[in-house]
Design an enzyme around this catalytic site. Structure first.
Site, short mmCIF file in Angstrom:
data_model
loop_
_atom_site.label_atom_id
_atom_site.label_comp_id
_atom_site.label_asym_id
_atom_site.label_seq_id
_atom_site.Cartn_x
_atom_site.Cartn_y
_atom_site.Cartn_z
N LYS A 289 -48.17 -79.21 21.67
CA LYS A 289 -48.46 -80.74 21.97
C LYS A 289 -49.76 -80.98 22.60
O LYS A 289 -50.15 -82.11 22.33
CB LYS A 289 -47.21 -81.16 22.96
N LYS B 120 -49.15 -72.33 16.12
CA LYS B 120 -48.01 -73.14 16.54
C LYS B 120 -48.29 -74.59 16.61
O LYS B 120 -49.51 -75.08 16.69
CB LYS B 120 -47.73 -72.36 18.04
N LYS C 42 -55.87 -69.70 25.44
CA LYS C 42 -56.13 -70.90 26.29
C LYS C 42 -57.74 -70.64 27.04
O LYS C 42 -58.69 -71.40 26.80
CB LYS C 42 -55.34 -71.31 27.23
P1 TYM Z 1 -44.13 -75.86 26.65
O1 TYM Z 1 -43.91 -77.22 27.48
O2 TYM Z 1 -45.30 -75.30 25.96
O3 TYM Z 1 -43.01 -75.97 25.60
C1 TYM Z 1 -41.53 -76.42 26.05
C2 TYM Z 1 -40.53 -75.46 25.20
O4 TYM Z 1 -40.72 -75.59 23.85
C3 TYM Z 1 -40.88 -74.62 23.45
N1 TYM Z 1 -42.07 -74.63 22.08
C4 TYM Z 1 -41.71 -74.22 20.76
N2 TYM Z 1 -40.71 -73.95 20.26
C5 TYM Z 1 -40.89 -73.65 18.85
N3 TYM Z 1 -41.94 -74.03 18.11
C6 TYM Z 1 -43.01 -74.42 18.68
N4 TYM Z 1 -43.99 -74.94 18.05
C7 TYM Z 1 -42.89 -74.82 20.17
N5 TYM Z 1 -43.94 -75.29 21.00
C8 TYM Z 1 -43.20 -75.23 22.09
C9 TYM Z 1 -41.59 -73.72 24.35
O5 TYM Z 1 -41.35 -72.23 23.95
C10 TYM Z 1 -40.76 -73.95 25.32
O6 TYM Z 1 -39.57 -73.13 25.50
N6 TYM Z 1 -44.77 -72.39 30.05
C11 TYM Z 1 -43.56 -73.18 29.37
C12 TYM Z 1 -42.79 -74.37 30.47
C13 TYM Z 1 -42.47 -73.60 31.55
C14 TYM Z 1 -41.07 -72.93 31.83
C15 TYM Z 1 -40.77 -72.39 33.01
C16 TYM Z 1 -40.06 -72.61 30.77
C17 TYM Z 1 -43.05 -73.34 32.96
N7 TYM Z 1 -41.82 -72.83 33.83
C18 TYM Z 1 -39.69 -71.54 33.28
C19 TYM Z 1 -39.06 -72.05 30.89
C20 TYM Z 1 -38.78 -71.57 32.26
C21 TYM Z 1 -44.52 -74.17 28.49
O7 TYM Z 1 -45.72 -74.15 28.56
O8 TYM Z 1 -43.38 -74.79 27.66
#
Ligand code: TYM
Length: 358
Positions: free
Chosen positions: A200, A197, A112
């Protein structure tokens, strides 16, 4: 009882990747078998260039979609991160346990930050410290398990390291959590760029299926997915990533196995058609429930209010314990309680704890 914590960041409209990699598992499995908390992690959305009104809108939408995907407030706690001060309180303390080198090694930070610099923008300091806030999210609740997609596994690994380090230096305070990643669907790839990947916050709209895409939009995106040269349908992630992605999406939607499914198809066209229909069917109930919930915003607000209250009560004791353990003086009103509950922590040399502050 096992405790589960996970979250989703309101930096864009939620995608099929979020759903198959994480949300679906939360609703179908986790909330039924564990004490579960699911969080809209809005503080994390401020780590990149953002529009305040959009973050607010996306946070509300994410909450509505979590409920639409089947999270039941009777079974689990759904809340917004910024409504619970404990996350930010604990994050600072964990920054005093983490190292600069550890942060700079995080893959997501490197990617990023490089993207931001290539655009001529500046990198926010919070992007570097983001994984510590994520560790605070998890550790504040004593979570045993963190159900996430593949891309978050490194951050959960860091969370484990920080928990172990803190416990060794200052006395046992944190449960050491582990990531749980689905067998299929852990990394849904962009339909136009199958080596990236499906994210969003990315710009490539045609390669991303959003949870609220109309059925015809979903069909168009899947039918136009980039496939690899060759005509036979084989499952090979290395050499045929576009095809592998479609097979994995289909498998994840139908409960099948990508390798077995490859034997069923003789043409790319038939595979794409079935994949498109499978995605439409998986999204249908979520979209229907989302529409109902949008008509009742008061309900969603109430869920978030109750959720924050429950979350606060759960996080507070652990974060207070971490403050005491690391050497912060309790406020006067807390002194009597903490003097009797905690006493002094006798740390001898490096990391030998005689009397844990708990
Ligand atoms: P985020 O918002 O990017 O994504 C939320 C969840 O979706 C999963 N995910 C995917 N899984 C499969 N294929 C994909 N293309 C894909 N894109 C997203 C992510 O792995 C995630 O599980 N840092 C985290 C948010 C966060 C968090 C936490 C998660 C903040 N604090 C504590 C767990 C525990 C994030 O950016 O997720």
């Amino acid at each position: 009882m096992t405790r589960v914590f996970s979250g989703v960041k309101p930096t864009g409209h939620l995608t099929l990747g979020n759903y198959l990699g994480a949300m679906r598992q939360w609703a179908a499995v986790d909330q039924h078998r564990a004490e579960s908390l699911f969080c809209i992690v809005d503080l994390h959305a401020l780590t990149v260039d953002h529009d305040p009104a959009r973050v607010r809108r996306l946070s509300r939408q994410a909450a509505t979609l979590l409920l639409a995907s089947g999270l039941d407030p009777e079974l689990c706690t759904v809340f917004v991160q910024s409504h619970v001060d404990e996350h930010a309180r604990l994050s600072y303390v964990l920054e005093c346990v983490a190292t600069d080198g550890e942060m700079r090694r995080m893959i997501q930070y490197k990617e990023k930050a490089a993207r931001e610099r290539a655009r001529g923008g500046s990198v926010r300091l919070s992007l570097l410290t983001y994984p510590v806030l994520m560790a605070a999210d998890i550790l504040a609740y004593g979570a045993d398990e963190v159900p996430v997609g593949d891309d978050q596994a490194q951050h959960v690994e860091l969370t484990r390291d920080l928990a172990v380090r803190f416990n060794q230096r200052y006395g046992y305070t944190f449960t050491v959590p582990r990531a749980t990643v689905p067998n299929v669907g852990a990394r849904v790839m962009n339909l136009q760029e199958p080596l990236s990947k499906m994210g969003k916050s990315d710009d490539s709209g045609p390669g991303i299926v959003y949870l609220l895409d109309e059925p015809d939009v979903v069909r168009r995106k899947v039918m136009r997915a980039v496939t690899d040269s060759g005509r036979d349908v084989v499952y090979d992630r290395e050499d045929r990533p576009g095809l592998a992605n479609l097979l994995e999406i289909l498998a994840s939607c139908t409960g099948g196995n990508p390798s077995e499914l490859s034997g069923v198809y003789e043409s790319y066209g038939a595979l794409k058609k079935d994949t498109a229909e499978a995605v439409v069917e998986v999204l249908r109930p979520v979209q229907e429930r989302h529409k109902e919930l949008c008509a009742d915003p008061g309900y969603v607000e109430g869920v978030l209010r109750d959720g924050a209250e429950r979350a606060r009560a759960m996080a507070r004791p652990t974060v207070d314990a971490a403050y005491r353990a690391i050497g912060l003086l309790p406020a006067a009103s807390d002194t009597a309680a903490s003097d009797t509950a905690a006493g002094d922590t006798g740390v001898v040399g490096s990391g030998v704890v005689l009397n844990a502050a708990r």
